[in-house]
Design a protein around this motif. Structure first.
Motif, PDB file in Angstrom:
ATOM      1  N   GLU A  24       0.839  -1.193   0.000  1.00  0.00           N
ATOM      2  CA  GLU A  24       0.000   0.000   0.000  1.00  0.00           C
ATOM      3  C   GLU A  24       0.876   1.246   0.000  1.00  0.00           C
ATOM      4  N   PRO A  25       0.495   2.277  -0.763  1.00  0.00           N
ATOM      5  CA  PRO A  25       1.305   3.502  -0.789  1.00  0.00           C
ATOM      6  C   PRO A  25       1.436   4.124   0.599  1.00  0.00           C
ATOM      7  N   ARG A  26       2.610   4.666   0.869  1.00  0.00           N
ATOM      8  CA  ARG A  26       2.869   5.333   2.145  1.00  0.00           C
ATOM      9  C   ARG A  26       2.008   6.594   2.265  1.00  0.00           C
ATOM     10  N   GLU A  27       1.453   6.832   3.432  1.00  0.00           N
ATOM     11  CA  GLU A  27       0.691   8.052   3.664  1.00  0.00           C
ATOM     12  C   GLU A  27       1.649   9.242   3.697  1.00  0.00           C
ATOM     13  N   PRO A  28       1.263  10.363   3.083  1.00  0.00           N
ATOM     14  CA  PRO A  28       2.148  11.535   3.073  1.00  0.00           C
ATOM     15  C   PRO A  28       2.364  12.084   4.479  1.00  0.00           C
ATOM     16  N   GLY A  45      10.140  -0.984  -3.271  1.00  0.00           N
ATOM     17  CA  GLY A  45      10.766  -2.296  -3.377  1.00  0.00           C
ATOM     18  C   GLY A  45      12.021  -2.313  -4.227  1.00  0.00           C
ATOM     19  N   LEU A  46      12.342  -1.192  -4.883  1.00  0.00           N
ATOM     20  CA  LEU A  46      13.569  -1.081  -5.671  1.00  0.00           C
ATOM     21  C   LEU A  46      14.681  -0.506  -4.803  1.00  0.00           C
ATOM     22  N   VAL A  47      15.905  -0.909  -5.074  1.00  0.00           N
ATOM     23  CA  VAL A  47      17.058  -0.545  -4.247  1.00  0.00           C
ATOM     24  C   VAL A  47      17.869   0.547  -4.942  1.00  0.00           C
ATOM     25  N   LYS A  48      18.207   1.609  -4.198  1.00  0.00           N
ATOM     26  CA  LYS A  48      19.001   2.687  -4.783  1.00  0.00           C
ATOM     27  C   LYS A  48      20.404   2.197  -5.122  1.00  0.00           C
ATOM     28  N   VAL A  49      20.880   2.576  -6.296  1.00  0.00           N
ATOM     29  CA  VAL A  49      22.235   2.243  -6.730  1.00  0.00           C
ATOM     30  C   VAL A  49      23.171   3.331  -6.210  1.00  0.00           C
ATOM     31  N   GLU A  50      24.069   2.976  -5.341  1.00  0.00           N
ATOM     32  CA  GLU A  50      24.962   3.952  -4.737  1.00  0.00           C
ATOM     33  C   GLU A  50      26.145   4.240  -5.665  1.00  0.00           C
ATOM     34  N   GLY A  51      26.569   5.508  -5.694  1.00  0.00           N
ATOM     35  CA  GLY A  51      27.752   5.892  -6.432  1.00  0.00           C
ATOM     36  C   GLY A  51      27.557   6.079  -7.924  1.00  0.00           C
ATOM     37  N   PHE A 189       2.206  -4.504 -17.332  1.00  0.00           N
ATOM     38  CA  PHE A 189       1.949  -3.069 -17.260  1.00  0.00           C
ATOM     39  C   PHE A 189       1.307  -2.723 -15.916  1.00  0.00           C
ATOM     40  N   GLY A 190       0.376  -3.551 -15.471  1.00  0.00           N
ATOM     41  CA  GLY A 190      -0.274  -3.313 -14.180  1.00  0.00           C
ATOM     42  C   GLY A 190       0.691  -3.360 -13.022  1.00  0.00           C
ATOM     43  N   ARG A 191       1.621  -4.326 -13.057  1.00  0.00           N
ATOM     44  CA  ARG A 191       2.601  -4.422 -11.975  1.00  0.00           C
ATOM     45  C   ARG A 191       3.523  -3.203 -11.973  1.00  0.00           C
ATOM     46  N   ILE A 192       3.910  -2.746 -13.153  1.00  0.00           N
ATOM     47  CA  ILE A 192       4.782  -1.568 -13.231  1.00  0.00           C
ATOM     48  C   ILE A 192       4.051  -0.337 -12.702  1.00  0.00           C
ATOM     49  N   CYS A 193       2.782  -0.183 -13.069  1.00  0.00           N
ATOM     50  CA  CYS A 193       2.001   0.950 -12.553  1.00  0.00           C
ATOM     51  C   CYS A 193       1.961   0.924 -11.033  1.00  0.00           C
ATOM     52  N   ALA A 194       1.753  -0.261 -10.462  1.00  0.00           N
ATOM     53  CA  ALA A 194       1.709  -0.386  -9.010  1.00  0.00           C
ATOM     54  C   ALA A 194       3.066  -0.051  -8.392  1.00  0.00           C
ATOM     55  N   THR A 195       4.128  -0.540  -9.014  1.00  0.00           N
ATOM     56  CA  THR A 195       5.468  -0.240  -8.511  1.00  0.00           C
ATOM     57  C   THR A 195       5.748   1.251  -8.575  1.00  0.00           C
ATOM     58  N   ALA A 198       4.065   3.116  -5.770  1.00  0.00           N
ATOM     59  CA  ALA A 198       4.775   2.881  -4.509  1.00  0.00           C
ATOM     60  C   ALA A 198       6.099   3.648  -4.482  1.00  0.00           C
ATOM     61  N   VAL A 199       6.813   3.701  -5.615  1.00  0.00           N
ATOM     62  CA  VAL A 199       8.050   4.472  -5.697  1.00  0.00           C
ATOM     63  C   VAL A 199       7.766   5.934  -5.404  1.00  0.00           C
ATOM     64  N   ARG A 200       6.745   6.474  -6.069  1.00  0.00           N
ATOM     65  CA  ARG A 200       6.419   7.895  -5.858  1.00  0.00           C
ATOM     66  C   ARG A 200       6.141   8.196  -4.388  1.00  0.00           C
ATOM     67  N   HIS A 201       5.394   7.307  -3.737  1.00  0.00           N
ATOM     68  CA  HIS A 201       5.029   7.568  -2.336  1.00  0.00           C
ATOM     69  C   HIS A 201       6.210   7.420  -1.399  1.00  0.00           C
TER      70      HIS A 201
END
Length: 205
Positions: A24-28, A45-51, A189-195, A198-201
């Motif tokens: 579920e998206p994080r509440e602002p 759920g995606l991991v930031k690439v450092e450097g 496409f649906g899974r990407i939209c959901a991801t 979640a990324v935006r939130h």
């Protein structure tokens, strides 16, 4: 333009080209018009690439931009030293506040900025040039969120948002989806939209 129903878009339980199931998206944490953006260690759920940074995405943006953040994010199954073509690129900005909380009736400065970000992250294509664009239910953050396919990058999905004082764009490469299926049947496409939602939130607080 299609409409993807539900706070998390379409199917979140299967398919998805290896993308993690979005929660579920994080509440602002702030009020409308006072949002801030950042690049946390994990987003949707995606991991930031450092450097490694796509810094060119944030150069020369319109004057209404007050802050810009960029970053690469990867699937947990992708190594941090992989080619950048395997990463999601992210760019998010804080803009001058719009005159209205209704960003549909009164778009404000975030509309122009969002369009510039889409062009940057897609390799030169405007939002009107994306294929199969669908508007998403934006969840707790509100505003306008969309996803579509980059015209000449068949498996790359570009998603973007704008609200009263922020805008952003995210690329999803190598999704395994070409957009040939209808929006309502395309599980990837649906899974990407959901991801994306979640990324935006996680980027915008």
């Amino acid at each position: 333009m299609g409409i993807v129903v539900g706070a998390l878009g379409l199917v979140v339980g299967c398919g998805g080209g290896g993308y993690p199931e979005a929660g579920e998206p994080r509440e602002p944490e702030s009020r409308v018009g006072e949002r801030v953006v950042g690049v946390p260690g994990v987003a949707g759920g995606l991991v930031k690439v450092e450097g490694r940074e796509p810094g060119e995405l944030g150069v020369g943006l319109p004057g209404e931009v007050r802050k810009v953040v960029t970053g690469y994010y990867r699937l947990p199954s992708v190594e941090g030293d992989a080619p950048v073509s395997e990463f999601s690129a992210v760019v998010a900005v804080e803009t001058e506040r719009g005159v209205s909380d209704d960003v549909v009736a009164e778009p404000g400065p975030s509309l122009e900025v969002r369009d510039v970000l889409v062009e940057r992250i897609s390799g030169g294509y405007g939002q009107d040039e994306l294929v199969g664009v669908s508007e998403l239910a934006s969840g707790p953050l509100g505003g306008v969120s969309v996803c579509g396919y980059a015209p000449e990058e068949a498996e790359t999905i570009i998603c973007a948002w704008r609200d009263v004082n922020t805008a952003g764009a995210v690329s999803f490469p190598n999704t395994g989806s070409t957009g040939a299926e209808s929006r309502l049947e395309n599980r990837v496409f649906g899974r990407i939209c959901a991801t994306f939602l979640a990324v935006r939130h996680d980027l915008e607080r």
